[in-house]
Design a protein around this motif. Structure first.
Motif, PDB file in Angstrom:
ATOM      1  N   THR A  36      -4.058  79.659   0.931  1.00 37.65           N
ATOM      2  CA  THR A  36      -5.454  79.252   1.016  1.00 37.65           C
ATOM      3  C   THR A  36      -5.792  78.835   2.443  1.00 37.65           C
ATOM      4  OG1 THR A  36      -5.314  78.450  -1.245  1.00 37.65           O
ATOM      5  CG2 THR A  36      -7.141  77.625   0.066  1.00 37.65           C
ATOM      6  N   ASP A  37      -6.975  79.236   2.931  1.00 39.72           N
ATOM      7  CA  ASP A  37      -7.380  78.815   4.273  1.00 39.72           C
ATOM      8  C   ASP A  37      -7.849  77.349   4.233  1.00 39.72           C
ATOM      9  OD1 ASP A  37     -10.185  78.710   3.571  1.00 39.72           O
ATOM     10  OD2 ASP A  37     -10.337  80.848   3.978  1.00 39.72           O
ATOM     11  N   PHE A  38      -7.946  76.733   5.396  1.00 37.95           N
ATOM     12  CA  PHE A  38      -8.317  75.320   5.476  1.00 37.95           C
ATOM     13  C   PHE A  38      -9.682  75.047   4.842  1.00 37.95           C
ATOM     14  CE2 PHE A  38      -4.826  74.523   8.382  1.00 37.95           C
ATOM     15  CZ  PHE A  38      -4.541  73.188   8.167  1.00 37.95           C
ATOM     16  N   ALA A  39     -10.652  75.928   5.078  1.00 36.04           N
ATOM     17  CA  ALA A  39     -11.991  75.716   4.521  1.00 36.04           C
ATOM     18  C   ALA A  39     -11.932  75.651   2.997  1.00 36.04           C
ATOM     19  CB  ALA A  39     -12.940  76.816   4.984  1.00 36.04           C
ATOM     20  N   THR A  40     -11.218  76.580   2.395  1.00 36.72           N
ATOM     21  CA  THR A  40     -11.084  76.613   0.937  1.00 36.72           C
ATOM     22  C   THR A  40     -10.233  75.457   0.438  1.00 36.72           C
ATOM     23  OG1 THR A  40     -11.276  79.019   1.029  1.00 36.72           O
ATOM     24  CG2 THR A  40     -10.410  78.075  -1.019  1.00 36.72           C
ATOM     25  N   PHE A  41      -9.163  75.153   1.168  1.00 35.44           N
ATOM     26  CA  PHE A  41      -8.270  74.059   0.781  1.00 35.44           C
ATOM     27  C   PHE A  41      -9.054  72.760   0.606  1.00 35.44           C
ATOM     28  CE2 PHE A  41      -5.447  70.499   1.833  1.00 35.44           C
ATOM     29  CZ  PHE A  41      -4.413  70.712   0.938  1.00 35.44           C
ATOM     30  N   PHE A  42      -9.901  72.438   1.570  1.00 32.02           N
ATOM     31  CA  PHE A  42     -10.679  71.202   1.470  1.00 32.02           C
ATOM     32  C   PHE A  42     -11.868  71.343   0.508  1.00 32.02           C
ATOM     33  CE2 PHE A  42      -8.289  70.077   5.305  1.00 32.02           C
ATOM     34  CZ  PHE A  42      -7.887  68.806   4.944  1.00 32.02           C
ATOM     35  N   HIS A  81     -14.811  77.386  13.684  1.00 32.17           N
ATOM     36  CA  HIS A  81     -13.564  77.128  14.390  1.00 32.17           C
ATOM     37  C   HIS A  81     -12.460  77.999  13.792  1.00 32.17           C
ATOM     38  CE1 HIS A  81     -15.042  73.674  16.662  1.00 32.17           C
ATOM     39  NE2 HIS A  81     -15.719  73.338  15.572  1.00 32.17           N
ATOM     40  N   ARG A  82     -11.565  78.417  14.629  1.00 35.99           N
ATOM     41  CA  ARG A  82     -10.477  79.306  14.204  1.00 35.99           C
ATOM     42  C   ARG A  82      -9.629  78.669  13.097  1.00 35.99           C
ATOM     43  NH1 ARG A  82      -5.184  81.199  16.912  1.00 35.99           N
ATOM     44  NH2 ARG A  82      -5.147  79.031  17.560  1.00 35.99           N
ATOM     45  N   ILE A  83      -9.436  77.350  13.158  1.00 29.16           N
ATOM     46  CA  ILE A  83      -8.573  76.696  12.171  1.00 29.16           C
ATOM     47  C   ILE A  83      -9.135  76.806  10.754  1.00 29.16           C
ATOM     48  CG2 ILE A  83      -9.543  74.379  12.441  1.00 29.16           C
ATOM     49  CD1 ILE A  83      -6.471  73.471  12.136  1.00 29.16           C
ATOM     50  N   TYR A  84     -10.450  76.924  10.613  1.00 26.25           N
ATOM     51  CA  TYR A  84     -11.054  76.998   9.283  1.00 26.25           C
ATOM     52  C   TYR A  84     -10.533  78.191   8.489  1.00 26.25           C
ATOM     53  CZ  TYR A  84     -14.519  73.605  11.033  1.00 26.25           C
ATOM     54  OH  TYR A  84     -15.147  72.511  11.559  1.00 26.25           O
ATOM     55  N   SER A 106       0.327  77.991   6.651  1.00 22.56           N
ATOM     56  CA  SER A 106       0.904  78.286   7.970  1.00 22.56           C
ATOM     57  C   SER A 106       1.062  77.019   8.817  1.00 22.56           C
ATOM     58  CB  SER A 106       0.056  79.322   8.712  1.00 22.56           C
ATOM     59  OG  SER A 106      -1.191  78.761   9.105  1.00 22.56           O
ATOM     60  N   VAL A 107       0.279  75.998   8.536  1.00 19.45           N
ATOM     61  CA  VAL A 107       0.330  74.751   9.310  1.00 19.45           C
ATOM     62  C   VAL A 107       1.197  73.700   8.611  1.00 19.45           C
ATOM     63  CG1 VAL A 107      -1.086  72.902  10.306  1.00 19.45           C
ATOM     64  CG2 VAL A 107      -1.923  75.252  10.309  1.00 19.45           C
ATOM     65  N   TYR A 108       1.245  73.765   7.287  1.00 15.31           N
ATOM     66  CA  TYR A 108       1.998  72.797   6.480  1.00 15.31           C
ATOM     67  C   TYR A 108       3.441  72.586   6.969  1.00 15.31           C
ATOM     68  CZ  TYR A 108       4.169  70.954   2.184  1.00 15.31           C
ATOM     69  OH  TYR A 108       4.880  70.213   1.275  1.00 15.31           O
ATOM     70  N   PRO A 109       4.208  73.643   7.282  1.00 16.77           N
ATOM     71  CA  PRO A 109       5.579  73.417   7.774  1.00 16.77           C
ATOM     72  C   PRO A 109       5.617  72.610   9.076  1.00 16.77           C
ATOM     73  CG  PRO A 109       5.261  75.725   7.208  1.00 16.77           C
ATOM     74  CD  PRO A 109       3.915  75.066   7.123  1.00 16.77           C
ATOM     75  N   HIS A 110       4.572  72.720   9.890  1.00 13.59           N
ATOM     76  CA  HIS A 110       4.508  71.958  11.138  1.00 13.59           C
ATOM     77  C   HIS A 110       4.307  70.469  10.854  1.00 13.59           C
ATOM     78  CE1 HIS A 110       4.590  75.587  13.570  1.00 13.59           C
ATOM     79  NE2 HIS A 110       3.690  76.099  12.750  1.00 13.59           N
ATOM     80  N   TYR A 111       3.519  70.163   9.826  1.00 11.72           N
ATOM     81  CA  TYR A 111       3.359  68.762   9.412  1.00 11.72           C
ATOM     82  C   TYR A 111       4.714  68.192   8.993  1.00 11.72           C
ATOM     83  CZ  TYR A 111      -1.748  69.518   8.962  1.00 11.72           C
ATOM     84  OH  TYR A 111      -3.072  69.784   9.178  1.00 11.72           O
ATOM     85  N   ILE A 112       5.448  68.968   8.204  1.00  8.12           N
ATOM     86  CA  ILE A 112       6.759  68.518   7.719  1.00  8.12           C
ATOM     87  C   ILE A 112       7.734  68.372   8.877  1.00  8.12           C
ATOM     88  CG2 ILE A 112       8.747  69.161   6.297  1.00  8.12           C
ATOM     89  CD1 ILE A 112       6.669  70.557   4.426  1.00  8.12           C
ATOM     90  N   LYS A 113       7.754  69.348   9.767  1.00  2.00           N
ATOM     91  CA  LYS A 113       8.663  69.308  10.911  1.00  2.00           C
ATOM     92  C   LYS A 113       8.382  68.088  11.783  1.00  2.00           C
ATOM     93  CE  LYS A 113      10.374  72.199  14.672  1.00  2.00           C
ATOM     94  NZ  LYS A 113      10.268  73.496  15.339  1.00  2.00           N
ATOM     95  N   LYS A 114       7.101  67.811  12.029  1.00  2.00           N
ATOM     96  CA  LYS A 114       6.720  66.664  12.853  1.00  2.00           C
ATOM     97  C   LYS A 114       7.211  65.369  12.205  1.00  2.00           C
ATOM     98  CE  LYS A 114       2.797  64.500  15.146  1.00  2.00           C
ATOM     99  NZ  LYS A 114       1.412  64.657  15.568  1.00  2.00           N
ATOM    100  N   ALA A 115       7.050  65.259  10.899  1.00  2.00           N
ATOM    101  CA  ALA A 115       7.482  64.060  10.174  1.00  2.00           C
ATOM    102  C   ALA A 115       9.004  63.941  10.166  1.00  2.00           C
ATOM    103  CB  ALA A 115       6.944  64.094   8.747  1.00  2.00           C
ATOM    104  N   GLU A 116       9.682  65.039   9.875  1.00  2.00           N
ATOM    105  CA  GLU A 116      11.148  65.004   9.774  1.00  2.00           C
ATOM    106  C   GLU A 116      11.816  64.723  11.115  1.00  2.00           C
ATOM    107  OE1 GLU A 116      11.918  67.734   5.803  1.00  2.00           O
ATOM    108  OE2 GLU A 116      12.096  68.708   7.753  1.00  2.00           O
ATOM    109  N   LYS A 117      11.200  65.174  12.221  1.00  2.00           N
ATOM    110  CA  LYS A 117      11.749  64.883  13.542  1.00  2.00           C
ATOM    111  C   LYS A 117      11.798  63.375  13.802  1.00  2.00           C
ATOM    112  CE  LYS A 117       9.810  67.128  16.976  1.00  2.00           C
ATOM    113  NZ  LYS A 117       9.178  68.092  17.885  1.00  2.00           N
ATOM    114  N   LYS A 118      10.932  62.648  13.112  1.00  2.00           N
ATOM    115  CA  LYS A 118      10.865  61.197  13.288  1.00  2.00           C
ATOM    116  C   LYS A 118      11.479  60.447  12.101  1.00  2.00           C
ATOM    117  CE  LYS A 118       8.618  61.421  17.168  1.00  2.00           C
ATOM    118  NZ  LYS A 118       8.940  60.735  18.381  1.00  2.00           N
TER     119      LYS A 118
END
Length: 116
Positions: A55-61, A4-7, A13-25
């Motif tokens: 670090t890519d998602f595969a390596t991160f996990f 999968h592309r996300i791996y 690159s995705v982490y700021p989106h997690y923060i933005k989603k949380a902060e919006k709420k």
């Protein structure tokens, strides 16, 4: 393992989106970090180092110090798929994280999110 592309995407690159989603709420970066640390066993310093290294998602996990055994208690639908029915191990870990961030953004209490 399906490719999968996300791996290969960087976690940073995705982490700021997690923060933005949380902060919006009305939630905080600290709560996002707490969820990630709970799930993966990273310390705050280790988490920041992974983000800095891009670090890519595969390596991160793969490098996560100790995946929380209570993550198996995470149930529900994320991106139209039941988390508990995902068979691909890495995708399941990614979707666990997505589901936890989703619960944070929906206003759940941290003790419920962290399955305490």
């Amino acid at each position: 393992m399906a490719n999968h592309r996300i791996y290969s995407m960087s976690f940073a690159s995705v982490y700021p989106h997690y923060i933005k989603k949380a902060e919006k709420k009305g939630r905080s970066k600290e709560e996002v970090d707490e969820i990630i640390r709970w799930l993966t066993g990273y310390s705050q310093e280790q988490l920041e180092a992974q983000i800095e290294k891009q670090t890519d998602f595969a390596t991160f996990f793969a490098e996560a110090p100790s995946m929380n055994p209570n993550r198996a208690l995470i149930k529900g639908v994320i991106c139209g798929v039941r988390v508990e029915e995902i068979e691909e191990p890495l995708m399941k870990e990614i979707r666990y994280l997505d589901k936890l961030i989703d619960e944070l953004a929906k206003g759940k209490k941290m003790e419920k999110i962290l399955r305490s």
